[in-house]
Design a protein around this motif. Sequence first.
Motif, PDB file in Angstrom:
ATOM      1  N   ALA A   1       1.057  -1.043  -0.238  1.00 10.41           N
ATOM      2  CA  ALA A   1      -0.208   0.078   0.378  1.00 10.41           C
ATOM      3  C   ALA A   1       1.121   0.771   0.211  1.00 10.41           C
ATOM      4  N   ALA A   2       1.212   2.382  -0.661  1.00  8.11           N
ATOM      5  CA  ALA A   2       0.701   3.446  -0.757  1.00  8.11           C
ATOM      6  C   ALA A   2       1.437   4.225  -0.323  1.00  8.11           C
ATOM      7  N   VAL A   3       0.024   4.350   0.567  1.00  2.00           N
ATOM      8  CA  VAL A   3      -0.635   4.962   2.116  1.00  2.00           C
ATOM      9  C   VAL A   3       0.289   4.980   3.375  1.00  2.00           C
ATOM     10  N   GLU A   4       0.876   3.950   3.032  1.00  3.99           N
ATOM     11  CA  GLU A   4       1.739   3.229   4.814  1.00  3.99           C
ATOM     12  C   GLU A   4       3.356   4.061   4.963  1.00  3.99           C
ATOM     13  N   GLY A   5       3.798   4.831   5.808  1.00  2.00           N
ATOM     14  CA  GLY A   5       4.516   5.270   6.116  1.00  2.00           C
ATOM     15  C   GLY A   5       4.718   6.600   5.412  1.00  2.00           C
ATOM     16  N   PRO A   6       5.739   7.871   6.256  1.00  5.60           N
ATOM     17  CA  PRO A   6       5.180   8.934   5.825  1.00  5.60           C
ATOM     18  C   PRO A   6       6.829   9.791   4.744  1.00  5.60           C
ATOM     19  N   GLY A   7       6.719  10.178   4.040  1.00  7.80           N
ATOM     20  CA  GLY A   7       7.050  11.031   2.734  1.00  7.80           C
ATOM     21  C   GLY A   7       8.066   9.915   1.970  1.00  7.80           C
ATOM     22  N   LEU A   8       8.541  10.286   0.488  1.00  9.37           N
ATOM     23  CA  LEU A   8       8.450   9.553  -0.324  1.00  9.37           C
ATOM     24  C   LEU A   8       9.232   8.572  -0.466  1.00  9.37           C
ATOM     25  N   GLU A   9      10.156   8.358   0.849  1.00  9.84           N
ATOM     26  CA  GLU A   9      11.159   7.303   0.659  1.00  9.84           C
ATOM     27  C   GLU A   9      10.545   6.235   1.139  1.00  9.84           C
ATOM     28  N   ASN A  10       8.940   6.174   1.359  1.00  7.54           N
ATOM     29  CA  ASN A  10       7.790   5.092   1.890  1.00  7.54           C
ATOM     30  C   ASN A  10       6.483   5.435   0.572  1.00  7.54           C
ATOM     31  N   ASN A  11       7.403   5.389  -0.658  1.00  7.29           N
ATOM     32  CA  ASN A  11       5.953   5.151  -1.445  1.00  7.29           C
ATOM     33  C   ASN A  11       6.485   4.397  -2.158  1.00  7.29           C
ATOM     34  N   SER A  12       5.443   3.284  -3.101  1.00  7.77           N
ATOM     35  CA  SER A  12       5.628   1.897  -3.050  1.00  7.77           C
ATOM     36  C   SER A  12       5.027   2.004  -4.382  1.00  7.77           C
ATOM     37  N   PHE A  13       5.576   1.727  -6.035  1.00  8.08           N
ATOM     38  CA  PHE A  13       4.474   1.432  -6.933  1.00  8.08           C
ATOM     39  C   PHE A  13       5.595   0.777  -7.869  1.00  8.08           C
ATOM     40  N   ALA A  14       4.752  -0.052  -8.665  1.00 12.66           N
ATOM     41  CA  ALA A  14       5.688  -0.833 -10.163  1.00 12.66           C
ATOM     42  C   ALA A  14       5.233  -0.568 -11.365  1.00 12.66           C
ATOM     43  N   VAL A  15       6.117  -1.350 -12.109  1.00 12.17           N
ATOM     44  CA  VAL A  15       6.211  -0.891 -13.442  1.00 12.17           C
ATOM     45  C   VAL A  15       6.101  -2.346 -13.774  1.00 12.17           C
ATOM     46  N   VAL A  16       4.657  -2.982 -14.982  1.00  9.54           N
ATOM     47  CA  VAL A  16       5.356  -4.162 -15.078  1.00  9.54           C
ATOM     48  C   VAL A  16       5.228  -4.391 -16.589  1.00  9.54           C
ATOM     49  N   PHE A  17       6.146  -4.983 -16.908  1.00  8.69           N
ATOM     50  CA  PHE A  17       6.975  -5.262 -18.708  1.00  8.69           C
ATOM     51  C   PHE A  17       5.851  -6.951 -18.658  1.00  8.69           C
ATOM     52  N   LEU A  18       5.368  -6.956 -19.545  1.00 15.98           N
ATOM     53  CA  LEU A  18       4.882  -7.899 -19.734  1.00 15.98           C
ATOM     54  C   LEU A  18       5.051  -7.828 -21.565  1.00 15.98           C
ATOM     55  N   SER A  19       5.383  -9.342 -21.388  1.00 17.44           N
ATOM     56  CA  SER A  19       6.283 -10.103 -22.987  1.00 17.44           C
ATOM     57  C   SER A  19       5.290 -11.413 -23.408  1.00 17.44           C
ATOM     58  N   SER A  20       5.226 -11.091 -24.404  1.00 13.91           N
ATOM     59  CA  SER A  20       4.677 -11.927 -26.067  1.00 13.91           C
ATOM     60  C   SER A  20       5.179 -13.793 -25.816  1.00 13.91           C
ATOM     61  N   ASP A  21       6.299 -13.071 -24.763  1.00 10.59           N
ATOM     62  CA  ASP A  21       7.748 -14.237 -24.819  1.00 10.59           C
ATOM     63  C   ASP A  21       6.945 -15.114 -23.377  1.00 10.59           C
ATOM     64  N   GLY A  22       6.181 -14.994 -22.806  1.00 12.87           N
ATOM     65  CA  GLY A  22       6.015 -15.235 -21.491  1.00 12.87           C
ATOM     66  C   GLY A  22       6.487 -15.333 -20.288  1.00 12.87           C
ATOM     67  N   THR A  23       7.035 -14.040 -20.308  1.00 19.82           N
ATOM     68  CA  THR A  23       7.859 -13.242 -19.202  1.00 19.82           C
ATOM     69  C   THR A  23       7.143 -12.553 -18.371  1.00 19.82           C
ATOM     70  N   MET A  24       7.255 -11.991 -17.493  1.00 18.70           N
ATOM     71  CA  MET A  24       6.984 -10.706 -16.929  1.00 18.70           C
ATOM     72  C   MET A  24       7.305 -10.361 -15.727  1.00 18.70           C
ATOM     73  N   LEU A  25       7.818  -8.875 -15.903  1.00 20.20           N
ATOM     74  CA  LEU A  25       8.389  -8.278 -14.701  1.00 20.20           C
ATOM     75  C   LEU A  25       8.246  -7.575 -14.137  1.00 20.20           C
TER      76      LEU A  25
ATOM     77  N   GLU B   1       8.327  -4.108 -11.992  1.00 15.52           N
ATOM     78  CA  GLU B   1       9.444  -3.419 -11.091  1.00 15.52           C
ATOM     79  C   GLU B   1       9.140  -2.895 -10.413  1.00 15.52           C
ATOM     80  N   GLY B   2       9.739  -3.118  -9.329  1.00 10.84           N
ATOM     81  CA  GLY B   2       8.736  -2.020  -7.831  1.00 10.84           C
ATOM     82  C   GLY B   2      10.035  -1.378  -7.786  1.00 10.84           C
ATOM     83  N   TYR B   3       8.914   0.009  -7.097  1.00  9.94           N
ATOM     84  CA  TYR B   3      10.047   1.069  -7.328  1.00  9.94           C
ATOM     85  C   TYR B   3       9.810   1.550  -5.454  1.00  9.94           C
TER      86      TYR B   3
END
Length: 295
Positions: free
Chosen positions: A252-276, A278-280
């Motif tokens: 959850a992004a709401v947990e913890g003060p400030g941007l150092e406690n931020n939380s989100f991801a980018v998902v790279f989905l490929s038709s070769d059958g892999t999924m990354l 990538e957590g920030y």
Amino acid sequence: MSTNNLSRRDFLSLGSSSSLLLSAVMTGCKNKEITFGIITDLHYADKESTGSRIYRDSGEKLRECIETITPLKPAFLIELGDFIDAADKEAELGFLRNINSIFREFEGGCHHVIGNHDVATFTKDEFVRLIGMRGNYYSFDRDAFHFIVLDANYNRDFSDYNAGNFDWTETYIPPHEQEWLKRDLAHSKRKTAIVFIHQVLHDEGDPHGVKNAVEVRRILEDAGNVAAVFQGHDHSGGYMEINGIHYITLRAAVEGPGLENNSFAVVFLSSDGTMLVEGYKRQESYELKLKRSRE
Ligand SMILES: [Zn+2]
């Protein structure tokens, strides 16, 4: 049922430089692929913090998410529910206007999933209309992939969560939505489908779990092309694989003060059958092999 509860060390260890390199490799490969951004449980509200939930910081956290992911050109950004936190209706209208105006700064598709806190004061219909969702559950195609947004905000008698008429530990996907899900998956021409939901589908015994999740998992497994489920609600996040489907719970992004406690991801989905995934910041990264696809 084969259930693997994998620990972090079971995944390819992804330092920030190696994950960036892997992203570049995946972006450069010629398989059909898609990139999307994902964040959950912002609980945005202009009110005092309670415990580790720092409601006021969520606007800046969302802005940082958008600024970070935009150079990667994601096709869409999705938030997995609990976009706002409760107050009186007039105050919540203001919270929703503020956080949604930040969300709309993203220059790509914008998608939402309904969370229990979103309907603590608003009715479900009001929330869907205010946020501009095309329905409380729906699906869409992007490139080679099919995406499904589910709504588990239903009481034991399958009535809608409306304006706080619910116990958050009692959460169901009603028969009419299950029938829709079966039909939607059967008619999809895409070989890989990804599901988004607020509450968790991997553990019906957990307070955060959809209580009739066994029935829903059977539909996802029978369809044959559901590769992964992204969920929120359980603020610490986690991962589980059940019968070849990956269940990824984002922190959850709401947990913890400030941007150092931020939380989100980018998902790279490929038709070769892999999924990354990538957590920030505080979000874990996962590199997963997709085990289910339809030829
Ligand atoms: Zn939440």
